[in-house]
Design an enzyme around this catalytic site. Structure first.
Site, PDB file in Angstrom:
ATOM      1  CG  ASN A 126      15.035  20.616  25.872  1.00 60.84           C
ATOM      2  OD1 ASN A 126      15.784  20.311  26.931  1.00 60.84           O
ATOM      3  ND2 ASN A 126      13.765  20.274  25.956  1.00 60.84           N
ATOM      4  CE1 TYR A 138      19.549  11.229  25.881  1.00 63.33           C
ATOM      5  CE2 TYR A 138      20.914  10.959  27.720  1.00 63.33           C
ATOM      6  CZ  TYR A 138      20.076  11.730  27.104  1.00 63.33           C
ATOM      7  OH  TYR A 138      19.648  12.635  27.766  1.00 63.33           O
ATOM      8  CE  LYS A 198      21.041  14.537  25.108  1.00 59.86           C
ATOM      9  NZ  LYS A 198      19.938  15.776  24.516  1.00 59.86           N
ATOM     10  CB  THR A 205      11.425  16.335  34.814  1.00 59.70           C
ATOM     11  OG1 THR A 205      11.741  15.046  34.376  1.00 59.70           O
ATOM     12  CG2 THR A 205      12.652  17.009  34.344  1.00 59.70           C
TER      13      THR A 205
END
Length: 270
Positions: free
Chosen positions: A105, A176, A180, A211
């Site tokens: 993760n 990013y 990914k 979150t």
């Protein structure tokens, strides 16, 4: 094994587990009966975010896992450092005898949307994001593959992102998204590599997940505008993602490997 504890007797590793989605993954696996080792560069990083700190029920997630009644180990390590990561895996196997589940993760981005457009993003930002996301995932997978190949069994789950499959309107966060996307493709290569050893390898690709760190950022970006692209009409929660992790960590997914599963309320395909 019981219906309530389908992971009883299993040993799991979760990286980037000090807070947020990673913490939810670690706690879900523990609640389902697994002993859980967590890796994070700072096990107290939740203290930097008010909403994260308010939800903690112990000094670290290690304490929370033990409160559930499962064994826990905590390592402050950087996944970009292969040596310390290998040492952590060796200690887990040395103390608990095996390693059944690995949730890769750890990751994250840096930079603003404007400065990370594909045509101008600076090399320094690219290097940091590739190291955190792609290189760190490769290090983790290679470390856990050693005991899993010896056991001829195991479950590896990498963590991609909707950014790896969907281009933002302004073209920002290109570094990013590219990192990914590479994580997702590496997952498929690894699934082919480890399949003969009885190890499954899959990838989850979260979308807008609320979150403690991201909730204020999402609100500032404009809830109505962001959610207009989400068919389910809401942000995801860490528990939404943890449910998919549970599936991919259990025997329910024994014939699933090389899959990339969006957990984004339909955002990727909207």
């Amino acid at each position: 094994m019981t219906d309530n504890l389908p992971l009883r007797g299993k040993v799991a590793l979760v990286t980037g587990a000090a807070r947020g989605i990673g913490r939810a993954y670690a706690l879900r696996l523990a609640k389902r009966g697994a002993d859980v080792a967590v890796v994070d560069f700072d096990l107290h990083s939740y203290k930097d975010y008010q909403l994260e700190a308010a939800s903690m029920r112990g000094d670290t997630v290690v304490d929370e896992i033990r409160e559930i009644g499962m064994r826990a180990l905590g390592f402050q390590a950087d996944v970009t450092d292969a040596t310390t990561l290998n040492e952590a895996v060796q200690q887990i196997v040395g103390e608990w005898g095996r390693l059944d589940i690995a949730i890769c993760n750890a990751g994250g981005g840096v930079g603003s949307p404007e400065e990370t457009r594909a045509s101008i993003v600076e090399k320094d930002l690219v290097d940091v994001v590739v190291a955190r996301n792609l290189t760190g995932t490769i290090h983790t997978c290679q470390a856990v593959a050693v005991p899993m190949k010896e056991q001829r069994s195991g479950k590896i789950v990498t963590v991609g992102s909707q950014a790896g499959h969907r281009i933002e309107d302004n073209g920002g966060y290109a570094h990013y998204g590219a990192a990914k996307a590479a994580v997702a493709k590496y997952t498929q290569y690894l699934a082919r590599d480890l399949g003969p050893f009885g190890v499954t390898v899959n990838c989850v690709a979260p979308g807008y997940i609320s979150t403690g760190r991201l909730a204020p950022i999402l609100s500032a970006m404009g809830d109505a505008q962001l959610l207009d692209d989400v068919p389910l009409g809401r942000y995801g929660t860490p528990e939404d993602c943890a449910g998919v992790i549970e599936f991919l960590s259990s025997d329910l997914s024994d014939y699933v490997t090389g899959a990339i599963i969006p957990v984004d309320g339909g955002l990727t395909y909207s």
